[in-house]
Design a protein around this motif. Structure first.
Motif, PDB file in Angstrom:
ATOM      1  N   GLN A 170       1.301  -5.610  -6.460  1.00 29.80           N
ATOM      2  CA  GLN A 170       1.252  -7.064  -6.315  1.00 29.80           C
ATOM      3  C   GLN A 170       1.366  -7.763  -7.667  1.00 29.80           C
ATOM      4  O   GLN A 170       2.033  -8.801  -7.770  1.00 29.80           O
ATOM      5  N   LYS A 171       0.766  -7.211  -8.709  1.00 30.51           N
ATOM      6  CA  LYS A 171       0.884  -7.793 -10.047  1.00 30.51           C
ATOM      7  C   LYS A 171       2.326  -7.713 -10.543  1.00 30.51           C
ATOM      8  O   LYS A 171       2.843  -8.658 -11.143  1.00 30.51           O
ATOM      9  N   ALA A 200       2.660   1.584  -3.300  1.00 24.94           N
ATOM     10  CA  ALA A 200       1.720   2.023  -4.335  1.00 24.94           C
ATOM     11  C   ALA A 200       1.498   3.528  -4.270  1.00 24.94           C
ATOM     12  O   ALA A 200       1.475   4.211  -5.301  1.00 24.94           O
ATOM     13  N   HIS A 201       1.355   4.038  -3.060  1.00 26.29           N
ATOM     14  CA  HIS A 201       1.179   5.477  -2.894  1.00 26.29           C
ATOM     15  C   HIS A 201       2.391   6.234  -3.456  1.00 26.29           C
ATOM     16  O   HIS A 201       2.244   7.236  -4.155  1.00 26.29           O
ATOM     17  N   GLN A 226       7.191   4.557 -13.986  1.00 25.85           N
ATOM     18  CA  GLN A 226       6.825   3.941 -12.715  1.00 25.85           C
ATOM     19  C   GLN A 226       8.037   3.265 -12.072  1.00 25.85           C
ATOM     20  O   GLN A 226       8.224   3.338 -10.862  1.00 25.85           O
ATOM     21  N   GLU A 285       0.816  -1.207   0.000  1.00 26.66           N
ATOM     22  CA  GLU A 285       0.000   0.000   0.000  1.00 26.66           C
ATOM     23  C   GLU A 285       0.860   1.271   0.000  1.00 26.66           C
ATOM     24  O   GLU A 285       0.586   2.215  -0.743  1.00 26.66           O
ATOM     25  N   VAL A 341       0.264   4.356  -7.967  1.00 24.52           N
ATOM     26  CA  VAL A 341      -0.550   3.266  -8.514  1.00 24.52           C
ATOM     27  C   VAL A 341      -1.345   2.621  -7.378  1.00 24.52           C
ATOM     28  O   VAL A 341      -1.241   3.035  -6.232  1.00 24.52           O
ATOM     29  N   THR A 342      -2.081   1.573  -7.690  1.00 19.48           N
ATOM     30  CA  THR A 342      -2.842   0.862  -6.672  1.00 19.48           C
ATOM     31  C   THR A 342      -1.987  -0.250  -6.058  1.00 19.48           C
ATOM     32  O   THR A 342      -1.049  -0.748  -6.702  1.00 19.48           O
ATOM     33  N   PRO A 343      -2.316  -0.675  -4.832  1.00 20.85           N
ATOM     34  CA  PRO A 343      -1.603  -1.813  -4.238  1.00 20.85           C
ATOM     35  C   PRO A 343      -1.726  -3.072  -5.102  1.00 20.85           C
ATOM     36  O   PRO A 343      -0.785  -3.865  -5.185  1.00 20.85           O
ATOM     37  N   ASP A 344      -2.862  -3.234  -5.768  1.00 17.90           N
ATOM     38  CA  ASP A 344      -3.049  -4.379  -6.654  1.00 17.90           C
ATOM     39  C   ASP A 344      -2.017  -4.370  -7.779  1.00 17.90           C
ATOM     40  O   ASP A 344      -1.502  -5.419  -8.172  1.00 17.90           O
ATOM     41  N   GLN A 345      -1.684  -3.180  -8.278  1.00 19.33           N
ATOM     42  CA  GLN A 345      -0.686  -3.079  -9.348  1.00 19.33           C
ATOM     43  C   GLN A 345       0.697  -3.492  -8.829  1.00 19.33           C
ATOM     44  O   GLN A 345       1.423  -4.205  -9.518  1.00 19.33           O
TER      45      GLN A 345
END
Length: 97
Positions: free
Chosen positions: A43-44, A32-33, A56, A29, A37-41
């Motif tokens: 993790q991907k 990502a901040h 990025q 999290e 991006v999102t935390p999901d990104q």
């Protein structure tokens, strides 16, 4: 989507991305901040199912306090982390041959 430079894919290493984040003790999290991006990104990217853009990747490198090129490395230099991730130590494999 994979990004290329001169027709070549940018080879971000998912294991190194995870190592760099964990090295500075950041949650997905928080990372990502920092990367916008999102935390999901995150993790991907760390799972290898997606890759960051160059922009990025540069943000991550700055946020993780590592050189950008380190995120492209095929190896993790920290021996303790390599062992925890189940990666073979190259010096040990040479010694056993």
């Amino acid at each position: 989507m994979l990004f290329t430079i001169c027709g070549r894919m940018i080879p971000f290493n998912s294991d190194v991305l995870r190592w760099a984040r964990e090295r500075v003790r950041l949650s997905p999290e928080t990372a990502a901040h920092g990367a916008g991006v999102t935390p999901d990104q995150i993790q991907k990217w760390e799972a290898g199912s997606a890759r960051p853009t160059i922009k990025q990747g540069r943000k991550l490198a700055h946020f993780y306090d590592v050189p950008f090129m380190e995120l492209l490395s095929q190896t993790i230099k920290d021996r303790k982390t390599r062992t925890r991730l189940g990666l073979q130590d190259a010096s040990r494999s040479r010694d056993s041959n």
